[in-house]
Motif scaffolding. Structure first.
Motif, PDB file in Angstrom:
ATOM      1  N   VAL C 229     -35.951 110.796   8.586  1.00 10.18           N
ATOM      2  CA  VAL C 229     -36.650 109.956   9.565  1.00 10.18           C
ATOM      3  C   VAL C 229     -36.694 108.502   9.085  1.00 10.18           C
ATOM      4  O   VAL C 229     -36.413 107.574   9.851  1.00 10.18           O
ATOM      5  CB  VAL C 229     -38.076 110.494   9.820  1.00 10.18           C
ATOM      6  N   THR C 230     -37.005 108.307   7.803  1.00  9.69           N
ATOM      7  CA  THR C 230     -37.139 106.947   7.295  1.00  9.69           C
ATOM      8  C   THR C 230     -35.826 106.192   7.350  1.00  9.69           C
ATOM      9  O   THR C 230     -35.782 105.042   7.799  1.00  9.69           O
ATOM     10  CB  THR C 230     -37.665 106.965   5.847  1.00  9.69           C
ATOM     11  N   SER C 231     -34.732 106.831   6.893  1.00  7.16           N
ATOM     12  CA  SER C 231     -33.462 106.094   6.861  1.00  7.16           C
ATOM     13  C   SER C 231     -33.006 105.770   8.280  1.00  7.16           C
ATOM     14  O   SER C 231     -32.479 104.692   8.536  1.00  7.16           O
ATOM     15  CB  SER C 231     -32.398 106.858   6.074  1.00  7.16           C
ATOM     16  N   MET C 233     -35.042 105.285  10.885  1.00 10.11           N
ATOM     17  CA  MET C 233     -35.927 104.235  11.387  1.00 10.11           C
ATOM     18  C   MET C 233     -35.557 102.876  10.804  1.00 10.11           C
ATOM     19  O   MET C 233     -35.521 101.876  11.509  1.00 10.11           O
ATOM     20  CB  MET C 233     -37.380 104.553  11.021  1.00 10.11           C
TER      21      MET C 233
END
Lengths: 256, 256, 256, 256
Positions: C229-231, C233
């Motif tokens: 999710v972080t990468s 986003m």
């Protein structure tokens, strides 16, 4: 060839780890440390202590004597004797052997026994490899960069724990297990970190509502340390990658 | 058209998955594996075993015979028979059928039954699709890049677990459930990972204080693996995006 | 001015939200939905049901009649009546009023009552604002990009749960609460996700050792969805930032 | 030199923290606040209250009188008296002293005692350092940028909690501890946030299946706030780094 090595050579073997003899010394020490810690752990299990207690006792003395010899050797070989003896590694080395000797004098030596588990920390010396040092330095510098963010985070956590602990102490009270503010703060930490033992848990409606809020807060707050570490790591990585070939060339030269 | 396919054609159907026949074979096998695992799971439920035991028993033999035929077919079709038989997939395939046959000979076959759940691992073969392989390779390379970071992390976790376990064993002692250092280390893992069953939990004030520290440590430490994986993924992604069209062209050519 | 609005005007008020009348309609509906859900929730509390049951009963009928009128209005105003009635929103709107009417006919209507809590989903219609849609689309596209990674992750979690559940079922057995493989799998999920109720927990030494492994696995695996999710986003963000002014200009024009 | 300082000088000492005298004032106040909070915490422990109750009582009055003098001093020195008295800091300062005075009048002052723990919030004033303010502003702006994402996240969590709570209330029912929808929602929050007290846990097969789904959902959803915070932090960091020297120069000039 089989002659006894010089003092300089011995010091090299004991303190460095860049040739075969010194690497073998480190490996042997690593195995001895792990085995001696295993003996401490196994000895704490009642069944094993009853059945193999005397074997473990003699093994313990074997490790203690070997570590004592190594400790004396390190003192003898050290260039800076007070620096070694009163430094971190010297104290860990002493704590690794002291409890067994003290158990001869003291009767109630049960607690001392466990101090021997700190022998595990001796492994740190052996792991003083360049690669680990560089990574550890990177991590340390990342954490240093984020000092202000981390202080805000820790401050917020402590404030939430203190304020929520106090509020829950009023709401739930001693009859539900919140016997004091420190205990209510322990519960707040158990909840905020999402551990949730359930040894203390809210029983009143209002308490459960407040607990829900602290849980959702904890759910959100966990994102902060993750964000700090991740953004620092990503940034450190992109800088390392940008430096690229150059870094590698430097490393090849200076053996870092 | 309806004539029996050649050995080469059969090998293609069984081992590859790039045309209709071989895809259908894989799909059929996938359904059979999932159904056979479902039978194992359902058979472990007491009520279902009592009511539908014999149906499940015959279904089990049906799956075993089909998987046995498939196993023999794979041996016959393989170019490298010892390589298949003693390789990972060959052993998983054998473990999928052996327990049922052994249950004929052995009386206490209850434990063997559950080995059949490992049939689930056979799905890995079917999922050997290029897209998954590429992603898995990316993940593996990301983890390899972070090897030093991961070793520091695992080492720190083990050190905390050992040291905190030993300390809690002294503080709380057997009367509070910390009967041995291994059990106290189990508690430390339960706490550090924020699982928190509550089967063992600190009762003394000092124990609760130490537990609070290990919980906050666990809260902070969870950020490290997340940071490692995220920064590697972000970096791998930006590299893939930069390579752009070029990568895609290579892929189209080499069918990776 | 006070004359009854035309059908077109009414349809605009009911289905759109870009002027004052339609925004007021949405706001009123939002308040009614939240109040009606609150009535359902409060009615489930025994003390409130006993004391204020009849008040809540009449409030419930008030909301049901208002929502029924709104439902009929929406059918009358809709350009695509079957599309509305059999679509997601139509079914949710029907489920919001059906249980109350059915409670007149059926005796055991306790379960139907709770279906009314699904009224909450009606809020989704009101939140169909451009900003949310754009963010949701971004999230959806990010998740779509990471489809392969997510499938590998879900597959790994399911494999760990199945294999660890089966192993713990053998090790601990029914006498420690692991009465069947499904229940052991439930325990594995409780442990892997670090929820850790403690309703089932390992009692044997080997079981606690295996549980420690699954806990540490869960601790590491949690990093994967976060990383995904972080990468995604971070990447989506940098792309949006790069597009910069241009994106904003497009948005101003097309009212997205 | 030893003459009493002017009002301007006093105001500087009390309200600023950029020279030695004002820093010492802040440090002294910090120590007093921490000690007074410690007294409140210790007084809530039964054993300490019984043994040292009167000592803590006089310490409490000492802190109250010092804080009262400081409060009056701040009012006298303030340029904007109503702004201070009715502002956040003024109210916190008043709440820090009021409970002790009220305990003279009221009999049941047990609950008031705990309000004194809010004194801890007074520390915020002392921490009003530029570095913290800048970091807090960065965090606040990052959260503001992600407003839509956070609203979608909170909305999803609330929807899952309400819908899953209602469903579990039907499935498990009052006999398994799910006595009302609010309590079932409390359980849903305990589960979704992976706290998992175990005070309420599903007993039926269907309930355990639904609980497994909500746990896996919680496992996935935790990635969203982490992703939001991390991507904002990474972005803010890269912007700050890009601005580089320039930012620092501005800061030196404007004392931010």
């Amino acid at each position: 060839m089989t002659s006894f090595p010089s003092k300089e050579r011995l010091a090299h073997i004991v303190y460095e780890s860049d040739d075969r003899a010194s690497k073998n010394f480190d490996l042997g020490l690593l195995v001895l440390i792990l085995l001696s810690v295993l003996v401490v752990i196994l000895d704490s299990v009642r069944e094993i202590h009853l059945n193999y207690g005397s074997l473990l006792y003699w093994l313990e003395w074997f490790f203690t004597i070997v570590f004592t010899l190594e400790y004396l050797l390190r003192i003898w070989l050290s260039n800076d004797r007070p620096g070694y003896i009163f430094g971190f590694y010297g104290i860990v080395d002493l704590l690794a052997i002291l409890p067994t000797f003290l158990s001869l004098i003291l009767v109630q030596s049960q607690y001392l026994m466990v101090v021997r588990a700190l022998r595990f920390l001796r492994i740190l010396r052996i792991l003083k490899l360049p690669e680990y040092l560089r990574e550890a330095a990177l991590l340390a510098s990342a954490l240093k960069n984020s000092r202000a963010k981390i202080q805000i985070f820790v401050g917020s956590v402590l404030t939430i724990v203190l304020v929520m602990g106090s509020i829950m102490y009023i709401i739930e009270g001693p009859e539900n297990g919140y016997t004091s503010i420190p205990r209510a703060m322990y519960w707040a930490i158990v909840t905020l970190t999402t551990v949730g033992y359930g040894d203390i848990s809210p029983n009143t409606d209002l308490g459960q509502f407040m607990a829900s809020i602290i849980m959702l807060l904890g759910y959100a707050i966990i994102a902060v340390p993750t964000g700090i570490v991740t953004s620092e790591m990503t940034f450190a990585k992109s800088k390392t990658e940008a430096a690229g070939e150059h870094t590698l060339k430097i490393c090849k030269t200076c053996r870092l």
